[in-house]
Design a protein around this motif. Sequence first.
Motif, PDB file in Angstrom:
ATOM      1  N   CYS A 138     -39.914 -23.303  41.259  1.00 49.70           N
ATOM      2  CA  CYS A 138     -41.106 -22.708  40.645  1.00 49.70           C
ATOM      3  C   CYS A 138     -42.339 -22.967  41.495  1.00 49.70           C
ATOM      4  N   VAL A 146     -34.772 -19.727  41.279  1.00 48.38           N
ATOM      5  CA  VAL A 146     -34.847 -20.041  39.848  1.00 48.38           C
ATOM      6  C   VAL A 146     -33.637 -19.461  39.117  1.00 48.38           C
ATOM      7  N   LEU A 150     -30.477 -21.654  37.351  1.00 54.19           N
ATOM      8  CA  LEU A 150     -30.152 -21.464  35.933  1.00 54.19           C
ATOM      9  C   LEU A 150     -28.690 -21.067  35.753  1.00 54.19           C
ATOM     10  N   PRO A 156     -33.778 -25.245  31.693  1.00 55.05           N
ATOM     11  CA  PRO A 156     -35.064 -24.543  31.851  1.00 55.05           C
ATOM     12  C   PRO A 156     -36.244 -25.296  31.258  1.00 55.05           C
ATOM     13  N   GLN A 157     -35.985 -26.054  30.189  1.00 59.82           N
ATOM     14  CA  GLN A 157     -37.058 -26.817  29.550  1.00 59.82           C
ATOM     15  C   GLN A 157     -36.692 -28.295  29.558  1.00 59.82           C
ATOM     16  N   ILE A 166     -41.997 -24.670  34.225  1.00 57.96           N
ATOM     17  CA  ILE A 166     -42.736 -23.467  33.822  1.00 57.96           C
ATOM     18  C   ILE A 166     -44.244 -23.678  33.918  1.00 57.96           C
ATOM     19  N   LEU A 181     -38.018 -18.021  33.024  1.00 58.86           N
ATOM     20  CA  LEU A 181     -37.826 -19.226  32.216  1.00 58.86           C
ATOM     21  C   LEU A 181     -38.042 -18.939  30.734  1.00 58.86           C
ATOM     22  N   VAL A 186     -37.351 -21.006  26.981  1.00 59.69           N
ATOM     23  CA  VAL A 186     -38.444 -21.980  27.019  1.00 59.69           C
ATOM     24  C   VAL A 186     -39.480 -21.610  25.966  1.00 59.69           C
TER      25      VAL A 186
END
Length: 339
Positions: A138, A146, A150, A156-157, A166, A181, A186
Amino acid sequence: MEGSSILQASTNIYFAIFALFCFKLLIKISLALLTHFYIVKGNRKEAARIAEEIYGIVPGSWADRSPLHDAAFQGRLLSLKTLIAQGFNVNLVTTDRVSALHEACLGGHVACAKLLLENGAHVNAVTIDGITPLFNACCSGSVACVNMLLEFGAKPQVGNHLASPIHEAVKRGHRECMEVLLAHGVDIDQEDLQYGTLLYVACMYQRTDCVKKLLELGANVNAGKRLDTPLHAAARKSSAEIVILLADYGANLKCRNAEFKCALDLAIPNSKVEQALLLREGKGLFCLFPFTFSSLSFPLCRFKVEQYLFILPETFFLIDLIFSVSSLLILSLYHATQK
């Protein structure tokens, strides 16, 4: 005579301690140079043995960056393949726990990152600073990196104890990374302890594209960093376009922060931001009355009264009512004199 002997003995002890210190320092420097030589020559086993036995470093980490790190950061895919074929561990880390995957993602080299992941690199590896490969992707703005991370199971979070990928994407204005994201679940109103919500970060760093997209996707227009709202941040940064956007999406113009200031208090006098805030406050106050004179006079008076008398938010309605009734009376008198 006895005192002289004690002094001489003390001097000899100090010299012995100093000589021992210099000897140990010389050994450490020599071992550091030897370790670096082995790393450059590719003898990772000997370098790892020195790091483990002499420096007390746990197996699997080196005191210096490995050739694998350099190849990944510079995007040299062929060199990376050769090093892996020679037996280099893809999960080797530096003393700061930085892996080759971190380096590949920071450079935005998707092919190198994919090669490392296919050979068993830890997709959620964390440095001592709480940085993940996804955070670095990011940071570089690489949407391809990205998406690939994933696909290989990157979270992602992350928790509040780790750096938020993010938030970094929004901070740097990488809107596409942010959208990817958000599409992976997220929370759009996720509040980082250091930066606040995504919308607040976008306003702080004046990322207009991110602000627009977040508002379109339903971000809470009044959620910021504790009592500070995104509107406070936009007013503080003198960003008229963002102030107008937030106001159009229903931002609370009267909301006050921890310093008990509303957005208008933070705006530069006679600036576009102040004018935009006054206009929108004026619309809410006088939309029921078709005035033929300036619609800014009464809101301006009201804000000056609030500013100097430090009026509490609970009295806003009463102030609006007083000025509205006053303006009706003035309008009636004006029409009466015209007849």
